[in-house]
Structures are given as structure tokens and as C-alpha cells.
Write a protein that holds these residues in place. Sequence first.
Motif, short mmCIF file in Angstrom:
data_model
loop_
_atom_site.label_atom_id
_atom_site.label_comp_id
_atom_site.label_asym_id
_atom_site.label_seq_id
_atom_site.Cartn_x
_atom_site.Cartn_y
_atom_site.Cartn_z
N TRP A 1 -136.97 8.32 -36.80
CA TRP A 1 -135.91 7.44 -37.27
C TRP A 1 -134.80 8.23 -37.95
N THR A 2 -135.18 9.28 -38.66
CA THR A 2 -134.17 10.14 -39.28
C THR A 2 -133.26 10.73 -38.22
N LYS A 3 -133.89 11.27 -37.20
CA LYS A 3 -133.15 11.97 -36.16
C LYS A 3 -132.27 11.00 -35.38
N LEU A 4 -132.85 9.86 -35.00
CA LEU A 4 -132.09 8.97 -34.14
C LEU A 4 -130.97 8.25 -34.88
N SER A 5 -131.17 7.96 -36.16
CA SER A 5 -130.06 7.31 -36.85
C SER A 5 -128.91 8.29 -37.04
N THR A 6 -129.24 9.57 -37.22
CA THR A 6 -128.19 10.58 -37.31
C THR A 6 -127.48 10.71 -35.97
#
Lengths: 429, 310
Positions: free
Chosen positions: A72-77
Amino acid sequence: MNRTRVLLILFSIVVLVLPSLSLTAQDMTEVRISWWGSQNRHDRTIATIELYEELNPDIDIVYEFQGWRDHWTKLSTQAAGGELPDIMQHDYARIEEWVANGLLMPLDGYLESGVIDTMNISDSSLAGGMVDGQMYGINLGNNSEVFTLDTDAFAAAGIELPPLDWTWTQFEDIANAINEALGIHGIGVLTSDQLWKSQYMGCCDQWAYAADGMSLGYEDDQPLIDYYNMLLRLQESGGMQSYEDSVARGDQGVEAQLIVTQEAAMAYHWSNQIVAVWTASGEDRNFVMYPIPRPEGGQSQNYIKPSMFFSITSQAEQPDEAAAFIDWFVNSVEANEILAAERGVPISSVVREALLPNLGAAQAEMFNYLGIIEMDNSPIRPADPAAHADVINNVFGPEFVEPVMYGMISPEEAASYLREEANRILGAQ
Amino acid sequence: MAAATLTKGKRRRKSNFGQDNLVGYLFIGPWLIAFFLFTFIPISVSLLLSFTDYNVLANSGDFIGLDNFQRMFFEDRRYWRSVNATVKYVVFSVPLRLVFALAVAMLLNTYRRGVGVYRAAFYAPSIIGGSIAVAVMWREIFGNDGLVNFTLNLLGIEGPNWLGRPETAIWTLIILAAWQFGSPMLIFLAGLKNIPKHLYESAEIDGANSLQRFLRITLPMLTPIIFFNLIMQLISGFMVFTQAFIVTQGRPLDTTLFYALYVYRRAFEQNEMGYASAMAWVMLMVIAVLTAFVFRSSSYWVHYEADEGT
């Protein structure tokens, strides 16, 4: 001097030629995909992707994978940078937030045109991916929460297997009995927010969140208080792993559950994770899957949920190719033979039937378990509100579970603070 | 004579000023470009964001004035816990690391055979300093069945659950910090080598013992180096992130929820980039004020040899 010059020239030739070599890759269509999961899932998914590339030589599938949190961290970025992959694995708890922010593409067109073939898929299996009447995620498998029991440990302890509609009281007795007989824990920590969310299904036909997501959905704190008092007793007796111990071990994924290393005789997880748990434990182990215990005289606390989705993002560059891949992923028997129901029981009836004769022990137990749950369950509730992550990360964990389990405050005090803060956050959405 | 060469040098520098500058800028060009693109612009943007409720997922936000700061200081309990954890970490880890660094530097400031090997060996942990590998190793060392508890067990002591207890978890990270003393140690070593030998020799003739020599010569002569190391370590101490991110995840009970980790959580897990930017700017201000304070105080305790020379 001369030699340096020669080297320099050679170097520049290499630099100039290298990019043109990679030109050959340009006639391929590149489809990017990203998922979360355990090592078992990574291996299976990569093997499936390689098969697809073999069958479709003009498609190059570029994949990225990570653990749940990093996903989720990666994809929201990536979302903020306009760099989302074509296909992303999505979850029932988050899909509403992503749709609300316009980051996912409705798939209804692909369903109508048959690019994503739903001939052999029941509507109820697809319903979880609908947000506001449109389809945003294709279910990758049906799932339910489960208590997995190590039958060998039960036999060694001389404890009979409980009935399928076992109660929390029975559960507590069993956990303690295992601890006394074998000197291992009955089970790992049971402080997951998932259990909190479904807690009120058993007693009161309620859910953690109200239907509109603007407040908590349960009125009485007492069942939650009772449950945490039980956990405190079990932590004290050794029937359950201490919270302290689980913190010290850190979050190492489902393969690190205590049941795998025979440090506990039971485990709580999602039904699809039995594949990873059993693989990590070894083929010679024997497990049986049980529903969540229920309150005395209460009803099932289990519900059937899409384990996860594949969604096409609104930033996708190859949505058509992405849809074709999803169709193959869900409907192809070949693909699902590799995937082996690791993402839950496949939604295509054709795939299910094809897999049945050759199921491994873990998969067979999971199929059987989902059959049991289908007979007796509570209906699935609306997807989590957008503020769910905020409530869990900043209130439920640090202000409720931790202080209670460390004995800093009483469950009563913590439950009322949880109510107050969660309602404030939910109301402000 | 000295004055003449000085003016001459000055004039020559002046005449080549433009060209020298151009070459200089060309050389630092790549760095400058990267600095503006990846440091200066993002920092400026984050200052703007700190006055908004910018959300990464929504990719939008409204100007909300000072609301973020209001929320941080008066409404967010976890914010103050993170301040608490960070201050505790800095207060203990910085002096510990400096003391270790100085002690080892003094041990290595000799001319024995193989001392170079030891210097490299002691520096190694710092090269791999903030790395994931070290953090993972630390988990193992302080884990339930880890090396520390195993050793204690041999001595007949039952070790506590280091990473699981709220009282001990942060100390494992402070010890980790102390262990990574390599870079201040190298700087101390260089400083020690710069202390003129004759000072020690004359002190010895006057009958000063080793403690007196350390207190009256080594420490005063090293104060500029201590000053430098103190500032560097203070700054990096406040920015501690990786260790807590990997080893403890901020747990238990937020006792290791370091400031930078909390900023990261808010920014990248909660998508609250506006709020996180505001938190980051408060941290920047605090570090700036502290650094200025240390600089100011330096005139009272930092001893510069050159002052007396002229």
C-alpha cells in the motif's frame, strides 16, 4: 596515453550500441502488475506469469511484489506520481477508498464484451468487487477466517476435537488444556483487527462499522471487553502466546505462525493462507480447519469474502491486455493448477471442478472448509470505510490492543476510548 | 614580504575569476542539478504542503492554515509519544556513541603492529550502519532465543524479552547506536593525531599522571572535534529511522516510535502528506534551534589552538 584513448573509444562504442540492442524489446506489449503476498504466492504467481508469456509471446509482463504493508505504501506513492501499474492486487478493506479517489477503472465494459468471461462465475462471487453499482475488482478466490487445529498435537495431548460450532468457552478450555498437556501455547495472539470487525456478528448481528461507515456499528462495549478479558486470562496462563512475545518476534508473515514450528497447536488466519502455512509446516503434518468459535447460543462469526481482487488502475497504459490477462488468470485451468488456490477457492466452477481430483492436502481441506462455511455463515458487510486504516493504525492498535495487553489500562477504559476516538475519525471523513 | 605575495595572489585570482567559476560550476553542475531537483524543490514543496491537508491517494488538498500544527501539538497523543521516544534516544545514544568513539579512538591511537586492521574492523559496523541487514541481525541478537539471552542463560540469568518489553525495547536501539561509533571514531582518531606530542612530554616531566594528561591536554585539545561530532551526531540522532522501522516497528506501546518513523507512517501509510510535512518542518526547526544553541555555547567550551597562536 594511447591505451587510454583506445579504452575511451571502446567505452563510447559500448555506450552507444547498448541502447539499440534493447530496441528488440519494443515490439512487445508491456503489462505491469503488482501484488502482495508471502513467498509461496510470489513463486506461484511468477510461474503463472511465465506460462502466460510463453503462450503470448508478444506480451511482456513486468511484475513487482511485496508484503502487505509495503504494497500500500508503494502503490499509493505510485498513484501520486501517475506511475500505477496496469493491474494491481486489491483488497476489500481498501477498494472503496481507491475508487473514491478515481484510481481504479470500472470493468463493466470488459464483462459485457466477454473479454473477462464470467460464464462460469456466480454473481455472489463477483459481488464483492462492486462499488456504487460498478465492478472495480475481479475476485481471485473465496475466503473466510479460520482456526486451524493441529490434529497430531490434539491427539498427543489427548484432547478430543471440538464440534464445528464450538464456543469461546470451549476454545479457552482447549487452549489451556493444550498448554498444560504439551507445554506449548494453545494459539498465537488473537488481537487481529479482523476479529474485532467480526466480533459482533456472533452475539449481536452487528459489525464493527455502521452501514454508512460514519461511526462504529456496535452499541455495547461489553462483548469486546469480555473477549479481551479472556485474552488476558489466556496470556497469563500460557494458553495463548503473550502479546509481548509476538511483538518481540515481529511481523514475519503467515509462514512464521507458531503452529508451523509446533510452538502452538492452533492458529488463526485466512482460509487461503492454509496453503502457505501447510507448505511451510511440511507435508507430513495434519491440520483441520474450524470456524471461529462463537458466543454461547450465538451465531456464526464467519463470513465469505473475496480474498483479494485484481483491479485495473485508471493510470493503466494497456487496460485491454490487462483485462485479457485477468480473464486468463481467473478462468484458465492451467494457470490455476500452478496457483493451486493459494489466493482462496477459485470462483470459476470449471476451474474448481478441474482442480478437485488433484488437490493437495491443504487445498482439499480449504475447499472442504469453505463448503462448511457456505452452509452456516453471517452475511458479508459493506467494504470498510475510507478511514479504516486510520482507525486501525492510530487507535485500535496503539490505544486499545497494546495498552490492554500490556496491562496498562483495563479493557473497559480502552474500549470506551476506542469508541470515542474511532467515532471522531469516522465522523470526520 | 608576506603582504606582497598575498595581494599578488589576490589579484591573480580576481583576473581569472569568471573562468575559474565556470569550470567550478561545471564540475559541481551534476550535483547542483540533482540538489535542486531532488532536495531543494521537494523541501520547498513540503513547506507549502505543511499548510494543506494534501492526501497522496486523492492527489489533492486544501489550504488549512495552521490546523496541522494545532492538531500535532494539542490533539495527537501519538505525536507526543514519538517526541518522547526520539528525545530519549538522542539524550542517551549521542553521548554513549561519542564516549565509545573516543575511548576506542584512544585505544587505536598507538603504533602497534596490526592496528590498521583493528581500525578497519571497528569502522566496519558504521559502513553498514543504517542498513537493513544490521537491523535484522539486531532482531536476532536481542530476540527471545537470541545471543544475548543465550549468554545470560549460560550465566544462570533468565534474560527479559528485550524487544517485547516497553522498558527495554528502546535500549536495544540505543545500544545499536552506540555500537555504530565508527565515523565519529575516525574523526576523533584524526584529532588525536593532531595533538602535539611535546605537550604530553612536558606534562610527563612535570609529573602529570595519565588521568591528568587526559583531562588537561587531550580533552581541551579535542574540543573542536567533540564539537563537530556532537553536532553531526545530534542531527543524525534526531533523524533515526531504519533501526526502529526494521527492529521494532515503533512497538511496544509506541516506545520506539521515533519521530521520523511516525512522519513516514503518516505520509506513506496514512497518505497524510500535508500533516507529515508539517511534522517534518517542526523537526527541522527543532534541529536548527538546537544546532544554533550548540554553536552559541561553543565559545564557552571549545578551545581553538589557533586563538593563542596569533
